[in-house]
Write an enzyme that holds these catalytic residues in place. Sequence first.
Site, PDB file in Angstrom:
ATOM      1  N   THR A 289     -13.392  -5.775  26.053  1.00  0.00           N
ATOM      2  CA  THR A 289     -14.513  -5.140  26.749  1.00  0.00           C
ATOM      3  C   THR A 289     -14.731  -3.708  26.283  1.00  0.00           C
ATOM      4  OG1 THR A 289     -14.247  -6.553  28.653  1.00  0.00           O
ATOM      5  CG2 THR A 289     -15.301  -4.452  29.068  1.00  0.00           C
TER       6      THR A 289
ATOM      7  N   THR B 272      -8.639  -6.633  28.266  1.00  0.00           N
ATOM      8  CA  THR B 272      -7.655  -6.431  29.341  1.00  0.00           C
ATOM      9  C   THR B 272      -7.000  -7.729  29.808  1.00  0.00           C
ATOM     10  OG1 THR B 272      -9.358  -6.540  31.054  1.00  0.00           O
ATOM     11  CG2 THR B 272      -8.801  -4.347  30.179  1.00  0.00           C
ATOM     12  N   ASP B 273      -7.646  -8.877  29.532  1.00  0.00           N
ATOM     13  CA  ASP B 273      -7.140 -10.124  30.126  1.00  0.00           C
ATOM     14  C   ASP B 273      -5.747 -10.512  29.639  1.00  0.00           C
ATOM     15  OD1 ASP B 273      -9.429 -10.335  31.598  1.00  0.00           O
ATOM     16  OD2 ASP B 273     -10.422 -11.767  30.271  1.00  0.00           O
TER      17      ASP B 273
ATOM     18  N   SER C 151     -10.143 -10.991  24.515  1.00  0.00           N
ATOM     19  CA  SER C 151      -8.686 -11.206  24.462  1.00  0.00           C
ATOM     20  C   SER C 151      -8.267 -12.575  24.979  1.00  0.00           C
ATOM     21  CB  SER C 151      -7.908 -10.083  25.149  1.00  0.00           C
ATOM     22  OG  SER C 151      -7.927 -10.225  26.542  1.00  0.00           O
TER      23      SER C 151
HETATM   24  N1  ASP Z   1     -12.544 -10.761  28.764  1.00  0.00           N
HETATM   25  C1  ASP Z   1     -12.281  -9.405  28.343  1.00  0.00           C
HETATM   26  C2  ASP Z   1     -11.116  -9.429  27.361  1.00  0.00           C
HETATM   27  O1  ASP Z   1     -10.010  -9.589  27.772  1.00  0.00           O
HETATM   28  C3  ASP Z   1     -11.957  -8.556  29.510  1.00  0.00           C
HETATM   29  C4  ASP Z   1     -11.687  -7.114  29.212  1.00  0.00           C
HETATM   30  O2  ASP Z   1     -11.470  -6.685  28.100  1.00  0.00           O
HETATM   31  O3  ASP Z   1     -11.676  -6.326  30.193  1.00  0.00           O
HETATM   32  O4  ASP Z   1     -11.330  -9.314  26.180  1.00  0.00           O
END
Ligand code: ASP
Length: 343
Positions: A26, A106-107, A73
């Site tokens: 993200t 973040t995932d 991710s």
């Molecule tokens: N779906 C995103 C990822 O993990 C979520 C994020 O980055 O906050 O790439």
Amino acid sequence: MRSRTFRKTKETAMKKNILVLGTGGTIAGAAASSTNTLSYQAGVISIEQILQEIPSLQDLANVRGRQVAQVDSSDMTHDIWLTLVREINVALAQADVDGVVVTHGTDTLEETAYFLNLTVHSRKPVVLVGAMRPATAMSTDGPMNLYDAVVLAASDEALNRGVLVSLNDTINSSREVTKTSTSLQDTFKSPELGYLGYILGGQPYFYRYPARRHTADSLFEVDSLKELPQTEIIYSYVGAGRGIIDAVVASGAKGIVYAGLGNGGIPAPIQKALADARAKGVVIVRSSRASSGIVTRNGALDDDAFGFVAADNLNPQKARVLLMLALTQSNDPSLIQDFFRTY
Ligand code: ASP
């Protein structure tokens, strides 16, 4: 693409040299409007562009970027992990690289961070950072998070603290941190054990060191590996059946982390299925679906009799990372139990 080495001019000579490796997420995401923070595409803006949009980074350190991957991710892979760890080990072995920042979705950020914590062989700072709002959002958190991550990677205080995770003004140990909220910016927490510190006003404030072995003291060596052993996680619930365990064993898994109940409790039919898996040589690690606490050896179940391993306080996804690396060394459950006490 910029040159792979840092240019030394008079003004830059005193500054630390920080390499920022982009993997997507993200923090590199874009939406159709600045108010959209839910439906957007992660991993589309290049690391070069992200860095160019934060000119103040160059006041902190000589910062250069390199794109290693460009994924949401949820599409992070073992192949990308192996590429990443090689890039970091090569970079940190150079005298003119003082620290590394990895931008990441973040995932699965906590898994990548813990993997690197066990496989990077350097005492220099390595910091993982992400964002909860895409780069195009009003009040996006990405630039400030990245600024703080560079502060951290360039600080002497961050030396020898293992791989760090920094978002939302906090510093976490990669071993302890987990994503706790699907959507809030204040999502990364280290349940019960707490933050290692904070970053405020361009300065890190540390309060402790991680107690478990990591990075330069880790024995796990994956730089020359082409693949990692197949390991899976299975979740417990009322009425759980053995079919999923048998299917995982049939698929060739070398290890299973069972996210058990409470102190790693396992329903009776599942105990039987896992014992059968163990008899076929599969290494079984008991973790917990509870969000904090320790799974104690021979607590909810007689690990000695079953030949199982207790996950200590690693959550299932981190226990799987350690199990996978442990299986590169041995498939003896008692040795693997020692790894779970040590790392
Ligand atoms: N779906 C995103 C990822 O993990 C979520 C994020 O980055 O906050 O790439």
